[in-house]
Structure formats: structure tokens, C-alpha cells
Design a protein around this motif. Structure first.
Motif, PDB file in Angstrom:
ATOM      1  N   PRO A  98      24.269  17.175  63.761  1.00  0.00           N
ATOM      2  CA  PRO A  98      25.142  18.224  63.584  1.00  0.00           C
ATOM      3  C   PRO A  98      26.363  17.684  62.538  1.00  0.00           C
ATOM      4  O   PRO A  98      26.851  16.454  62.659  1.00  0.00           O
ATOM      5  CB  PRO A  98      25.689  18.662  64.845  1.00  0.00           C
ATOM      6  N   GLY A  99      26.571  18.453  61.713  1.00  0.00           N
ATOM      7  CA  GLY A  99      27.517  18.169  60.583  1.00  0.00           C
ATOM      8  C   GLY A  99      27.047  17.570  59.561  1.00  0.00           C
ATOM      9  O   GLY A  99      27.944  17.166  58.385  1.00  0.00           O
ATOM     10  N   GLY A 100      25.652  17.261  59.402  1.00  0.00           N
ATOM     11  CA  GLY A 100      25.053  16.544  58.502  1.00  0.00           C
ATOM     12  C   GLY A 100      24.638  17.448  57.474  1.00  0.00           C
ATOM     13  O   GLY A 100      24.908  18.480  57.373  1.00  0.00           O
ATOM     14  N   SER A 101      23.908  16.946  56.221  1.00  0.00           N
ATOM     15  CA  SER A 101      23.523  17.599  55.242  1.00  0.00           C
ATOM     16  C   SER A 101      21.968  17.279  55.020  1.00  0.00           C
ATOM     17  O   SER A 101      21.444  16.163  55.186  1.00  0.00           O
ATOM     18  CB  SER A 101      24.205  17.430  54.017  1.00  0.00           C
ATOM     19  N   ARG A 113      28.706  27.066  53.610  1.00  0.00           N
ATOM     20  CA  ARG A 113      28.234  25.899  53.821  1.00  0.00           C
ATOM     21  C   ARG A 113      27.072  25.532  52.962  1.00  0.00           C
ATOM     22  O   ARG A 113      26.569  24.177  52.901  1.00  0.00           O
ATOM     23  CB  ARG A 113      27.600  25.778  55.330  1.00  0.00           C
ATOM     24  N   ASN A 139      25.112  21.980  53.945  1.00  0.00           N
ATOM     25  CA  ASN A 139      26.264  20.938  54.319  1.00  0.00           C
ATOM     26  C   ASN A 139      26.693  21.640  55.832  1.00  0.00           C
ATOM     27  O   ASN A 139      26.335  22.720  55.952  1.00  0.00           O
ATOM     28  CB  ASN A 139      27.369  20.946  53.467  1.00  0.00           C
ATOM     29  N   SER A 140      27.495  20.807  56.490  1.00  0.00           N
ATOM     30  CA  SER A 140      27.866  20.996  57.605  1.00  0.00           C
ATOM     31  C   SER A 140      27.116  21.967  58.639  1.00  0.00           C
ATOM     32  O   SER A 140      27.137  22.782  59.442  1.00  0.00           O
ATOM     33  CB  SER A 140      29.341  22.046  57.540  1.00  0.00           C
ATOM     34  N   LEU A 141      25.864  21.327  58.606  1.00  0.00           N
ATOM     35  CA  LEU A 141      24.576  21.669  59.525  1.00  0.00           C
ATOM     36  C   LEU A 141      25.148  21.868  61.033  1.00  0.00           C
ATOM     37  O   LEU A 141      25.727  20.944  61.565  1.00  0.00           O
ATOM     38  CB  LEU A 141      23.506  20.984  59.283  1.00  0.00           C
ATOM     39  N   LYS A 142      24.692  22.941  61.562  1.00  0.00           N
ATOM     40  CA  LYS A 142      24.751  23.383  62.958  1.00  0.00           C
ATOM     41  C   LYS A 142      23.500  23.435  63.780  1.00  0.00           C
ATOM     42  O   LYS A 142      22.366  23.623  63.215  1.00  0.00           O
ATOM     43  CB  LYS A 142      25.562  24.605  63.236  1.00  0.00           C
ATOM     44  N   ASP A 145      21.113  26.228  62.958  1.00  0.00           N
ATOM     45  CA  ASP A 145      20.490  26.156  61.537  1.00  0.00           C
ATOM     46  C   ASP A 145      18.882  25.946  61.847  1.00  0.00           C
ATOM     47  O   ASP A 145      18.268  25.864  60.614  1.00  0.00           O
ATOM     48  CB  ASP A 145      21.313  25.243  60.527  1.00  0.00           C
TER      49      ASP A 145
END
Length: 126
Positions: free
Chosen positions: A14-17, A67, A84-87, A90
């Protein structure tokens, strides 16, 4: 045989790209608008982004707005989706699809797209 090939999926925290690619084989993307879709387990396919061929106008669903960024490189015959800012929400299989024509705007409505890739898995988990 004409086809779209997605790549770039994988496992990310989480938070990665991630950056997904959608490459056209045996045809040129110049004549197509391109959409990105995703399908999470047990859910319906969701259209998340689209880019036109006439003026590179873009569309984003609320769920990814701010995002994700869609772009196209006609010289490489490829469309990209920078995520970006993956949750965790997603997570799913991501598909690109093409619809032929000259478009100044587009919305990723599945029935409008006639050529689909095989999909690439994106998993967002710690």
C-alpha cells in the motif's frame, strides 16, 4: 493477429506505485481510443481511465482520480497507466481495450471497446 498486450502488473505494498503498459501488436494505436478497466474478485469490471487519439484527452473514474495517470506514446505504439498511492482496493486484473475511431473525448464504457488485452494482475497488499 492483432492484439493488445498488457504488462507491468505485480505485487506492491500500500502506498506504492506501478506502471502498466498496453502495447499494440500488428496494428497502430493512432486510430484508436484506449481504455483501462479492472476487475476485482467477485466484482463487476470497472472502467477507470480512457485516453483519446485525436487530442489525448483523458478521463478518470472517481476511484482513481488524482492517483492514476494515463498517457500514450504513439511512436512506441503503447499506452501507459501510472498508478501511484496504491490501495488494497486497487487489487484486481487490469485490462486495456481499444475502440476504433477519431475521438475528442472518451469514457471507459466496456461495450464500446472492441479489442481487449488478456489482462495483468495487480495485487496491493502488505
Amino acid at each position: 493477429q492483432v492484439q493488445l498486450v498488457e504488462s507491468g502488473g505485480g505485487l506492491v505494498q500500500p502506498g506504492g506505485s506501478l506502471r502498466l503498459s498496453c502495447a499494440a501488436s500488428r496494428f497502430t494505436l493512432d486510430y484508436y481510443a484506449i481504455g483501462w478497466f479492472r476487475q476485482a474478485p467477485g466484482k463487476e469490471r470497472e472502467g477507470i481511465s480512457c485516453i483519446t487519439n485525436y487530442n489525448a484527452n483523458t478521463y478518470y473514474a472517481d476511484s482513481v482520480w488524482g492517483r492514476f495517470t494515463i498517457s500514450r506514446d504513439n511512436a512506441k505504439n503503447t499506452v501507459f497507466l501510472q498508478m501511484n498511492s496504491l490501495k488494497p482496493e486497487d487489487t484486481g486484473v487490469y485490462y486495456c481495450a481499444a475502440k476504433r475511431g477519431t475521438f475528442s473525448s472518451c469514457v471507459p464504457n466496456s461495450p464500446d471497446f472492441e479489442l481487449w488485452g488478456q489482462g495483468t494482475q495487480v495485487t496491493v497488499s502488505s
